[in-house]
Motif scaffolding. Sequence first.
Motif, PDB file in Angstrom:
ATOM      1  N   VAL A 236       0.837  -1.207   0.000  1.00  0.00           N
ATOM      2  CA  VAL A 236       0.000   0.000   0.000  1.00  0.00           C
ATOM      3  C   VAL A 236       0.869   1.253   0.000  1.00  0.00           C
ATOM      4  O   VAL A 236       0.641   2.187  -0.778  1.00  0.00           O
ATOM      5  N   GLN A 237       1.875   1.286   0.844  1.00  0.00           N
ATOM      6  CA  GLN A 237       2.756   2.449   0.896  1.00  0.00           C
ATOM      7  C   GLN A 237       3.523   2.624  -0.416  1.00  0.00           C
ATOM      8  O   GLN A 237       3.722   3.746  -0.885  1.00  0.00           O
ATOM      9  N   ARG A 238       3.948   1.524  -1.018  1.00  0.00           N
ATOM     10  CA  ARG A 238       4.645   1.600  -2.301  1.00  0.00           C
ATOM     11  C   ARG A 238       3.727   2.158  -3.389  1.00  0.00           C
ATOM     12  O   ARG A 238       4.115   3.028  -4.168  1.00  0.00           O
ATOM     13  N   VAL A 239       2.477   1.682  -3.427  1.00  0.00           N
ATOM     14  CA  VAL A 239       1.515   2.168  -4.422  1.00  0.00           C
ATOM     15  C   VAL A 239       1.243   3.655  -4.203  1.00  0.00           C
ATOM     16  O   VAL A 239       1.183   4.430  -5.159  1.00  0.00           O
ATOM     17  N   ARG A 240       1.108   4.075  -2.942  1.00  0.00           N
ATOM     18  CA  ARG A 240       0.894   5.502  -2.644  1.00  0.00           C
ATOM     19  C   ARG A 240       2.064   6.347  -3.146  1.00  0.00           C
ATOM     20  O   ARG A 240       1.861   7.388  -3.765  1.00  0.00           O
ATOM     21  N   ARG A 241       3.290   5.910  -2.877  1.00  0.00           N
ATOM     22  CA  ARG A 241       4.475   6.656  -3.339  1.00  0.00           C
ATOM     23  C   ARG A 241       4.518   6.725  -4.862  1.00  0.00           C
ATOM     24  O   ARG A 241       4.780   7.783  -5.438  1.00  0.00           O
ATOM     25  N   GLU A 242       4.271   5.598  -5.505  1.00  0.00           N
ATOM     26  CA  GLU A 242       4.304   5.568  -6.969  1.00  0.00           C
ATOM     27  C   GLU A 242       3.209   6.435  -7.562  1.00  0.00           C
ATOM     28  O   GLU A 242       3.436   7.147  -8.545  1.00  0.00           O
ATOM     29  N   ALA A 243       2.006   6.396  -6.977  1.00  0.00           N
ATOM     30  CA  ALA A 243       0.901   7.225  -7.475  1.00  0.00           C
ATOM     31  C   ALA A 243       1.239   8.701  -7.335  1.00  0.00           C
ATOM     32  O   ALA A 243       1.010   9.493  -8.253  1.00  0.00           O
ATOM     33  N   LYS A 244       1.812   9.071  -6.203  1.00  0.00           N
ATOM     34  CA  LYS A 244       2.186  10.463  -5.981  1.00  0.00           C
ATOM     35  C   LYS A 244       3.271  10.897  -6.970  1.00  0.00           C
ATOM     36  O   LYS A 244       3.190  11.975  -7.560  1.00  0.00           O
ATOM     37  N   SER A 245       4.266  10.056  -7.173  1.00  0.00           N
ATOM     38  CA  SER A 245       5.339  10.370  -8.116  1.00  0.00           C
ATOM     39  C   SER A 245       4.811  10.464  -9.544  1.00  0.00           C
ATOM     40  O   SER A 245       5.131  11.409 -10.280  1.00  0.00           O
ATOM     41  N   LEU A 246       4.018   9.481  -9.957  1.00  0.00           N
ATOM     42  CA  LEU A 246       3.486   9.474 -11.319  1.00  0.00           C
ATOM     43  C   LEU A 246       2.554  10.652 -11.578  1.00  0.00           C
ATOM     44  O   LEU A 246       2.471  11.147 -12.701  1.00  0.00           O
ATOM     45  N   SER A 247       1.862  11.123 -10.544  1.00  0.00           N
ATOM     46  CA  SER A 247       0.925  12.234 -10.736  1.00  0.00           C
ATOM     47  C   SER A 247       1.642  13.529 -11.098  1.00  0.00           C
ATOM     48  O   SER A 247       1.029  14.461 -11.618  1.00  0.00           O
ATOM     49  N   THR A 248       2.944  13.605 -10.857  1.00  0.00           N
ATOM     50  CA  THR A 248       3.698  14.812 -11.186  1.00  0.00           C
ATOM     51  C   THR A 248       4.197  14.806 -12.628  1.00  0.00           C
ATOM     52  O   THR A 248       4.654  15.833 -13.115  1.00  0.00           O
ATOM     53  N   LEU A 249       4.106  13.662 -13.298  1.00  0.00           N
ATOM     54  CA  LEU A 249       4.592  13.549 -14.675  1.00  0.00           C
ATOM     55  C   LEU A 249       3.526  13.993 -15.662  1.00  0.00           C
ATOM     56  O   LEU A 249       2.343  13.742 -15.475  1.00  0.00           O
ATOM     57  N   ASP A 250       3.970  14.646 -16.717  1.00  0.00           N
ATOM     58  CA  ASP A 250       3.060  15.079 -17.775  1.00  0.00           C
ATOM     59  C   ASP A 250       3.732  14.791 -19.112  1.00  0.00           C
ATOM     60  O   ASP A 250       4.656  15.499 -19.523  1.00  0.00           O
ATOM     61  N   HIS A 251       3.298  13.706 -19.749  1.00  0.00           N
ATOM     62  CA  HIS A 251       3.894  13.287 -21.014  1.00  0.00           C
ATOM     63  C   HIS A 251       2.820  12.581 -21.834  1.00  0.00           C
ATOM     64  O   HIS A 251       1.997  11.853 -21.278  1.00  0.00           O
ATOM     65  N   PRO A 252       2.803  12.759 -23.145  1.00  0.00           N
ATOM     66  CA  PRO A 252       1.764  12.141 -23.974  1.00  0.00           C
ATOM     67  C   PRO A 252       1.744  10.608 -23.918  1.00  0.00           C
ATOM     68  O   PRO A 252       0.738   9.995 -24.226  1.00  0.00           O
ATOM     69  N   ASN A 253       2.860   9.989 -23.512  1.00  0.00           N
ATOM     70  CA  ASN A 253       2.932   8.528 -23.466  1.00  0.00           C
ATOM     71  C   ASN A 253       2.700   7.956 -22.069  1.00  0.00           C
ATOM     72  O   ASN A 253       2.934   6.772 -21.854  1.00  0.00           O
ATOM     73  N   ILE A 254       2.270   8.790 -21.137  1.00  0.00           N
ATOM     74  CA  ILE A 254       2.005   8.340 -19.767  1.00  0.00           C
ATOM     75  C   ILE A 254       0.570   8.681 -19.404  1.00  0.00           C
ATOM     76  O   ILE A 254       0.135   9.818 -19.547  1.00  0.00           O
ATOM     77  N   VAL A 255      -0.171   7.691 -18.945  1.00  0.00           N
ATOM     78  CA  VAL A 255      -1.546   7.916 -18.504  1.00  0.00           C
ATOM     79  C   VAL A 255      -1.513   8.750 -17.224  1.00  0.00           C
ATOM     80  O   VAL A 255      -0.736   8.477 -16.314  1.00  0.00           O
ATOM     81  N   GLN A 256      -2.360   9.759 -17.176  1.00  0.00           N
ATOM     82  CA  GLN A 256      -2.418  10.642 -16.019  1.00  0.00           C
ATOM     83  C   GLN A 256      -3.174   9.995 -14.862  1.00  0.00           C
ATOM     84  O   GLN A 256      -4.226   9.378 -15.058  1.00  0.00           O
ATOM     85  N   ILE A 257      -2.636  10.139 -13.655  1.00  0.00           N
ATOM     86  CA  ILE A 257      -3.337   9.700 -12.453  1.00  0.00           C
ATOM     87  C   ILE A 257      -4.183  10.868 -11.972  1.00  0.00           C
ATOM     88  O   ILE A 257      -3.670  11.962 -11.735  1.00  0.00           O
ATOM     89  N   ILE A 258      -5.474  10.640 -11.829  1.00  0.00           N
ATOM     90  CA  ILE A 258      -6.410  11.692 -11.443  1.00  0.00           C
ATOM     91  C   ILE A 258      -6.613  11.703  -9.930  1.00  0.00           C
ATOM     92  O   ILE A 258      -6.699  12.753  -9.308  1.00  0.00           O
ATOM     93  N   ASP A 259      -6.694  10.509  -9.340  1.00  0.00           N
ATOM     94  CA  ASP A 259      -6.963  10.413  -7.907  1.00  0.00           C
ATOM     95  C   ASP A 259      -6.467   9.066  -7.394  1.00  0.00           C
ATOM     96  O   ASP A 259      -6.288   8.118  -8.154  1.00  0.00           O
TER      97      ASP A 259
END
Length: 105
Positions: free
Chosen positions: A58-81
Amino acid sequence: MAEIKDPLIGRELKDFRLTSKLGGGAFGAVYQAEHTRISKAFAVKILHPHIAANEEIVQRVRREAKSLSTLDHPNIVQIIDFDQNEDIGLYLVLEWLKGDPLNAV
C-alpha cells in the motif's frame, strides 16, 4: 447459463460511477467509470483485497501514485486520484484512453 453480474458495476467512488469491468490481473481489476457531474470517462483500478491488506505494498503504491501524478507526457496515462473506500478498498482513478490493448497491436 445466466451471466454473473459484477457487484461493483453501478457503485460510486467519490464522483466516479463504475460502468463496466475492463479486465483484471494479479494486483487488481480495472473498470471504466463515468464522472457523475461532468459525464467524462475514466479508468479505475481497484487493488485486490489481499494486496490492499499488505501495508508495505500500500505504501509503495501511494508513493508511486504520488510520483506518477507529477509527470506530464503524452505517453504516460495521467493519475487523477488515489484513495481508499471502506467497502471497496484502495483504488486509482486514471485518465481514460480509448484504443486497442497492447497485446492486439
